[in-house]
Design a protein around this motif. Sequence first.
Motif, PDB file in Angstrom:
ATOM      1  N   PHE A   1      22.544   4.854   1.904  1.00  0.00           N
ATOM      2  CA  PHE A   1      20.880   4.836   1.255  1.00  0.00           C
ATOM      3  C   PHE A   1      20.922   5.151  -0.029  1.00  0.00           C
ATOM      4  N   LEU A   2      19.785   4.741  -0.622  1.00  0.00           N
ATOM      5  CA  LEU A   2      19.349   5.349  -1.869  1.00  0.00           C
ATOM      6  C   LEU A   2      17.962   6.107  -1.738  1.00  0.00           C
ATOM      7  N   VAL A   3      17.762   7.171  -2.684  1.00  0.00           N
ATOM      8  CA  VAL A   3      16.510   7.725  -2.783  1.00  0.00           C
ATOM      9  C   VAL A   3      15.641   7.316  -4.022  1.00  0.00           C
ATOM     10  N   LEU A   4      14.517   7.073  -3.800  1.00  0.00           N
ATOM     11  CA  LEU A   4      13.593   6.609  -4.949  1.00  0.00           C
ATOM     12  C   LEU A   4      12.650   7.448  -5.003  1.00  0.00           C
ATOM     13  N   GLN A   5      11.909   7.614  -6.328  1.00  0.00           N
ATOM     14  CA  GLN A   5      10.864   8.491  -6.313  1.00  0.00           C
ATOM     15  C   GLN A   5       9.829   7.375  -6.847  1.00  0.00           C
ATOM     16  N   VAL A   6       8.588   7.594  -6.138  1.00  0.00           N
ATOM     17  CA  VAL A   6       7.377   6.689  -6.287  1.00  0.00           C
ATOM     18  C   VAL A   6       6.278   7.309  -6.838  1.00  0.00           C
ATOM     19  N   ASN A   7       5.838   6.744  -7.857  1.00  0.00           N
ATOM     20  CA  ASN A   7       4.746   7.509  -8.430  1.00  0.00           C
ATOM     21  C   ASN A   7       4.701   8.798  -8.742  1.00  0.00           C
ATOM     22  N   ARG A   8       5.803   9.384  -8.879  1.00  0.00           N
ATOM     23  CA  ARG A   8       6.224  10.824  -8.994  1.00  0.00           C
ATOM     24  C   ARG A   8       5.801  11.677  -8.004  1.00  0.00           C
ATOM     25  N   GLU A   9       5.462  11.001  -7.057  1.00  0.00           N
ATOM     26  CA  GLU A   9       4.946  11.936  -5.903  1.00  0.00           C
ATOM     27  C   GLU A   9       5.817  11.958  -4.545  1.00  0.00           C
ATOM     28  N   ASN A  10       6.226  10.684  -4.421  1.00  0.00           N
ATOM     29  CA  ASN A  10       6.983  10.751  -3.195  1.00  0.00           C
ATOM     30  C   ASN A  10       8.027  10.364  -3.154  1.00  0.00           C
ATOM     31  N   LEU A  11       9.118  10.883  -2.260  1.00  0.00           N
ATOM     32  CA  LEU A  11      10.547  10.512  -2.459  1.00  0.00           C
ATOM     33  C   LEU A  11      10.691   9.817  -1.235  1.00  0.00           C
ATOM     34  N   ILE A  12      11.323   8.476  -1.475  1.00  0.00           N
ATOM     35  CA  ILE A  12      11.605   7.520  -0.185  1.00  0.00           C
ATOM     36  C   ILE A  12      12.898   7.439  -0.039  1.00  0.00           C
ATOM     37  N   GLN A  13      13.596   7.393   1.217  1.00  0.00           N
ATOM     38  CA  GLN A  13      15.031   7.177   1.538  1.00  0.00           C
ATOM     39  C   GLN A  13      14.913   5.671   1.953  1.00  0.00           C
ATOM     40  N   TYR A  14      15.801   4.839   1.358  1.00  0.00           N
ATOM     41  CA  TYR A  14      16.006   3.543   1.417  1.00  0.00           C
ATOM     42  C   TYR A  14      17.199   3.083   2.175  1.00  0.00           C
ATOM     43  N   ASN A  15      17.300   2.519   3.193  1.00  0.00           N
ATOM     44  CA  ASN A  15      18.763   2.151   4.054  1.00  0.00           C
ATOM     45  C   ASN A  15      19.154   0.669   2.957  1.00  0.00           C
ATOM     46  N   LEU A  16      20.413   0.842   2.475  1.00  0.00           N
ATOM     47  CA  LEU A  16      20.941  -0.062   1.536  1.00  0.00           C
ATOM     48  C   LEU A  16      21.284  -1.392   2.320  1.00  0.00           C
ATOM     49  N   VAL A  17      21.551  -1.183   3.836  1.00  0.00           N
ATOM     50  CA  VAL A  17      22.166  -2.513   4.450  1.00  0.00           C
ATOM     51  C   VAL A  17      20.929  -3.021   5.219  1.00  0.00           C
ATOM     52  N   CYS A  18      20.337  -2.271   6.033  1.00  0.00           N
ATOM     53  CA  CYS A  18      19.217  -2.951   6.887  1.00  0.00           C
ATOM     54  C   CYS A  18      17.904  -2.775   6.177  1.00  0.00           C
ATOM     55  N   GLY A  19      17.601  -2.195   5.101  1.00  0.00           N
ATOM     56  CA  GLY A  19      16.585  -2.262   4.285  1.00  0.00           C
ATOM     57  C   GLY A  19      15.200  -1.236   4.933  1.00  0.00           C
ATOM     58  N   THR A  20      15.531  -0.607   5.915  1.00  0.00           N
ATOM     59  CA  THR A  20      14.565   0.297   6.362  1.00  0.00           C
ATOM     60  C   THR A  20      14.234   1.411   5.381  1.00  0.00           C
ATOM     61  N   PHE A  21      13.128   2.320   5.659  1.00  0.00           N
ATOM     62  CA  PHE A  21      12.812   3.041   4.771  1.00  0.00           C
ATOM     63  C   PHE A  21      11.915   4.371   5.338  1.00  0.00           C
ATOM     64  N   GLU A  22      11.938   5.513   4.879  1.00  0.00           N
ATOM     65  CA  GLU A  22      11.029   6.419   5.161  1.00  0.00           C
ATOM     66  C   GLU A  22      10.500   7.351   4.113  1.00  0.00           C
ATOM     67  N   THR A  23       9.382   8.117   4.332  1.00  0.00           N
ATOM     68  CA  THR A  23       9.212   8.964   3.224  1.00  0.00           C
ATOM     69  C   THR A  23       9.995  10.369   3.634  1.00  0.00           C
ATOM     70  N   ILE A  24      10.918  10.879   2.750  1.00  0.00           N
ATOM     71  CA  ILE A  24      11.217  12.190   2.956  1.00  0.00           C
ATOM     72  C   ILE A  24      10.738  13.461   2.401  1.00  0.00           C
ATOM     73  N   CYS A  25       9.925  13.254   1.370  1.00  0.00           N
ATOM     74  CA  CYS A  25       9.104  14.055   0.742  1.00  0.00           C
ATOM     75  C   CYS A  25       7.812  13.787   0.024  1.00  0.00           C
ATOM     76  N   ASP A  26       6.639  14.026   0.501  1.00  0.00           N
ATOM     77  CA  ASP A  26       5.601  13.878   0.120  1.00  0.00           C
ATOM     78  C   ASP A  26       4.873  15.375  -0.772  1.00  0.00           C
ATOM     79  N   VAL A  27       4.734  15.231  -1.982  1.00  0.00           N
ATOM     80  CA  VAL A  27       4.472  16.311  -2.913  1.00  0.00           C
ATOM     81  C   VAL A  27       3.108  16.949  -2.204  1.00  0.00           C
ATOM     82  N   GLU A  28       2.294  16.254  -1.444  1.00  0.00           N
ATOM     83  CA  GLU A  28       1.129  17.115  -1.203  1.00  0.00           C
ATOM     84  C   GLU A  28       1.136  17.851   0.154  1.00  0.00           C
ATOM     85  N   VAL A  29       2.006  16.833   1.024  1.00  0.00           N
ATOM     86  CA  VAL A  29       2.287  17.238   2.440  1.00  0.00           C
ATOM     87  C   VAL A  29       3.325  18.640   2.639  1.00  0.00           C
TER      88      VAL A  29
END
Lengths: 167, 374
Positions: free
Chosen positions: B322-350
Amino acid sequence: MVTTDEKGPLTAKKKSVIIRSCDGDEFLVSESAAVLSTSLKKILEEKEDRLIHLSDIDNKTLAMVIAYLSTHADDGLSDDLKRSFDQEFVSGKEFDVLKYLVLATDTLQVTCLCYTVAKKMADIMKNKLVEWVRREFDIQNDYTPEAEAEIRRLDAWAWDDRQLEDD
Amino acid sequence: MKLTNKFSKTESNAHDLLSIDDLLKEIILRLPIKSMVHMKLVCKNWNSLISDLNINSPVGLLFPYSGSWYTYVPFHVNDKSRDRPFVRVFNFIKDTSGIRILQSCNGLLLCCSDQPSKYGHKYYVCNPTTKEYSMLPRYKFWWLICGMNLAFDPSKSSYYKVVYVREFEWYRYELKYQLEIYSSEPGGGTWRKCGETFVAAQVNFKNGVYWNGAIHWISTTATGKSIYFNPGDDQLMMPKVMPTPPILDGDCSTRNYYFGESRGHLHYIDVYRMVTGFNVYEMKIDYSEWFCKYRLDLSRIVGSNLFSICTVVWVKKEKDSFLVLQVNRENLIQYNLVCGTFETICDVEVDMVEFDFDSSTEFPLQYIESLSRI
């Protein structure tokens, strides 16, 4: 004891298999749930037998595994629901029950349940004394006191001021 | 035979695919590392099981937060219950100015003092799991330093090497560089000069990446060179040239890049600001070319938000990579490179954690838990 997997009349026509535990109880399981177990899938592919006898899984454990398989075979449930089911499934269970479960998931080759149970077992074990673990796994201490001291010395960093539980 | 008694014996049942030892490993692997070490005391069999476990796997990301404080975000591979992000403090390294982490390499970290002393920054190699660390010897010409890089592969040697790159001289309008090496081997002593001086146009020596036994430095401009250097190769003491990554046109302010290693794979990604499609490139093991491993379009995930690539993680089973990306400097999203599924692994506010995205570290570091000694 014959239990159905509560799938209702719509799926009743689907093929089912009967699984018998080591103490003789029988469970009616839909084929779609049974094949989530790699071992059962292989057995079903090899012979048309609709009755599978498991010689080393008791009825309580088998009932739990079947509840798990049936939930995961249900296409109507979202992944999130299945995920929270998994957490519910292992929460509050005694360590002894989990031991039987993890052995059963291994016999039946249900990898994802094996991981979930192993994780739960690790969560329980993580703050326990070594003596507790030996008791639970029925393991004899085969170290001499000197050998024990040497192991502690080699990993001294891991043995600083930790509060461990023995119950 | 009672089922639970199986755990105390090593015999395995005829139709068990896993032996009982393998099953025990599955459980032990899920323990926090300290508990895992404690369990060596259970019996001799458990001790040998735990000593054999390969736990050098990426487990999370370290983001600079403040001073010696780092926000740690655990990854989520197959395990559905994961730990929440939390803060790790690196104050076990006794440096009054605090420390910064520069590089993560197979379980060890290269750090430096936050403030320079009279003789430049102090450099440290540490294992945050065992909280052991060692200060590197003082290096000469500290005002000419271009980069410091750690080379460590516990599968090859339990000792590490550090490569120090410094400016040497200007010669006919070209800047020449000199390498020096320090080895942690007994008798490794101090820094030693290594090979001749060399020219390296527009190479970024700050972000060296250890892969395939060598340290790799790339140029992030289309006209620059990319080079690598194997500190273990006593025959060839000079850096070699490798293919330059497929760099997009345009200046650095409109794009960001990722350059990193995971489980024996060297990756390069170049992303234009506001463009959601990009390629994940991988270097061939024979250095013949960068090939496009994955072609991705993240528009359905990031929309029109700003994003950047934090890391690429290669997992034993490729389908879990997978790759991990930061969106909007707030959320970290883990994105599966093979099947394209994703989930938030860190939300600055939560998660109530903070990152310092404007730090000098170009990207967050993959943290690998290991029992390697310093």
